[in-house]
Design a protein around this motif. Structure first.
Motif, PDB file in Angstrom:
ATOM      1  N   LYS A 110       0.807  -1.222   0.000  1.00 55.38           N
ATOM      2  CA  LYS A 110       0.000   0.000   0.000  1.00 55.38           C
ATOM      3  C   LYS A 110       0.839   1.270   0.000  1.00 55.38           C
ATOM      4  O   LYS A 110       0.295   2.367  -0.111  1.00 55.38           O
ATOM      5  N   ALA A 111       2.157   1.169   0.086  1.00 52.88           N
ATOM      6  CA  ALA A 111       3.029   2.347   0.115  1.00 52.88           C
ATOM      7  C   ALA A 111       3.059   3.018  -1.253  1.00 52.88           C
ATOM      8  O   ALA A 111       3.215   2.361  -2.276  1.00 52.88           O
ATOM      9  N   LYS A 112       2.921   4.323  -1.270  1.00 54.37           N
ATOM     10  CA  LYS A 112       2.951   5.113  -2.502  1.00 54.37           C
ATOM     11  C   LYS A 112       4.155   6.051  -2.473  1.00 54.37           C
ATOM     12  O   LYS A 112       4.639   6.424  -1.417  1.00 54.37           O
ATOM     13  N   ASP A 113       4.625   6.446  -3.638  1.00 55.52           N
ATOM     14  CA  ASP A 113       5.745   7.383  -3.767  1.00 55.52           C
ATOM     15  C   ASP A 113       6.945   6.957  -2.925  1.00 55.52           C
ATOM     16  O   ASP A 113       7.464   7.713  -2.111  1.00 55.52           O
ATOM     17  N   VAL A 114       7.396   5.739  -3.149  1.00 54.27           N
ATOM     18  CA  VAL A 114       8.529   5.173  -2.418  1.00 54.27           C
ATOM     19  C   VAL A 114       9.823   5.717  -3.010  1.00 54.27           C
ATOM     20  O   VAL A 114       9.967   5.798  -4.227  1.00 54.27           O
ATOM     21  N   SER A 115      10.752   6.097  -2.130  1.00 49.03           N
ATOM     22  CA  SER A 115      12.055   6.567  -2.589  1.00 49.03           C
ATOM     23  C   SER A 115      13.169   5.812  -1.874  1.00 49.03           C
ATOM     24  O   SER A 115      12.975   5.280  -0.771  1.00 49.03           O
ATOM     25  N   LEU A 116      14.333   5.781  -2.514  1.00 50.95           N
ATOM     26  CA  LEU A 116      15.486   5.101  -1.951  1.00 50.95           C
ATOM     27  C   LEU A 116      16.055   5.936  -0.812  1.00 50.95           C
ATOM     28  O   LEU A 116      16.333   7.121  -0.985  1.00 50.95           O
ATOM     29  N   GLY A 117      16.210   5.300   0.349  1.00 53.36           N
ATOM     30  CA  GLY A 117      16.738   5.968   1.522  1.00 53.36           C
ATOM     31  C   GLY A 117      18.184   5.591   1.772  1.00 53.36           C
ATOM     32  O   GLY A 117      18.885   5.113   0.873  1.00 53.36           O
ATOM     33  N   PRO A 118      18.620   5.728   3.009  1.00 47.75           N
ATOM     34  CA  PRO A 118      20.016   5.445   3.345  1.00 47.75           C
ATOM     35  C   PRO A 118      20.330   3.945   3.330  1.00 47.75           C
ATOM     36  O   PRO A 118      19.441   3.112   3.455  1.00 47.75           O
ATOM     37  N   GLN A 119      21.620   3.642   3.195  1.00 44.24           N
ATOM     38  CA  GLN A 119      22.054   2.257   3.294  1.00 44.24           C
ATOM     39  C   GLN A 119      21.854   1.806   4.738  1.00 44.24           C
ATOM     40  O   GLN A 119      22.229   2.491   5.679  1.00 44.24           O
TER      41      GLN A 119
END
Length: 137
Positions: free
Chosen positions: A36-45
């Motif tokens: 259900k998550a929308k607009d997912v972006s890559l975060g920190p390692q």
């Protein structure tokens, strides 16, 4: 050689990104994200993970531990006896139901970084990079 990432409970989607190297296709990145998550972006390692089997699995470790119980030898035999394809879900039953989604890990054995997937300032999954050892692309 695994990496655990704390994420919210819920239904997850496994996604893989293919890469073509002059006609040789392989999986370059894979992710597990809250459906259900929308607009997912890559975060920190958040860690790194490795494989010596040419495949990487995704599962709820708490549920897996409960399903295995005290019989890790039987679980190891189950994994070693499974007919793995290039991707799929290993489904079995021991003390409880076992479900492990898996994909081929790039060109096979190795290690790579694991990144958080962020939506609304919350970690809602993780992404593995099989082709970029030691850093972000």
């Amino acid at each position: 050689d695994g990496c655990s990432v704390e994420v919210p409970s819920g239904e997850y989607v496994i996604e893989a990104q293919g890469v073509d190297f002059d006609g040789i296709r392989t999986i370059g990145r894979a992710r597990a994200r809250l459906a259900k998550a929308k607009d997912v972006s890559l975060g920190p390692q958040v860690g790194d993970t490795g494989t010596d089997s040419g495949r990487i699995g995704f599962c709820d470790m708490s549920s897996l531990d409960d399903a295995i119980g005290d019989d890790s030898d039987a679980f190891q035999a189950l994994v070693e006896g499974h007919n793995f394809g290039p991707f799929g879900v290993l489904q079995a039953r021991m003390d409880g139901d076992i479900e492990i989604a898996y994909v081929q890990s790039g060109f096979g054995d190795g290690w790579g970084p694991v990144y958080a997937l962020i939506a609304d300032d919350e970690c809602v999954g993780f992404e593995l990079d099989f082709l970029c050892e030691g850093g972000r692309r």
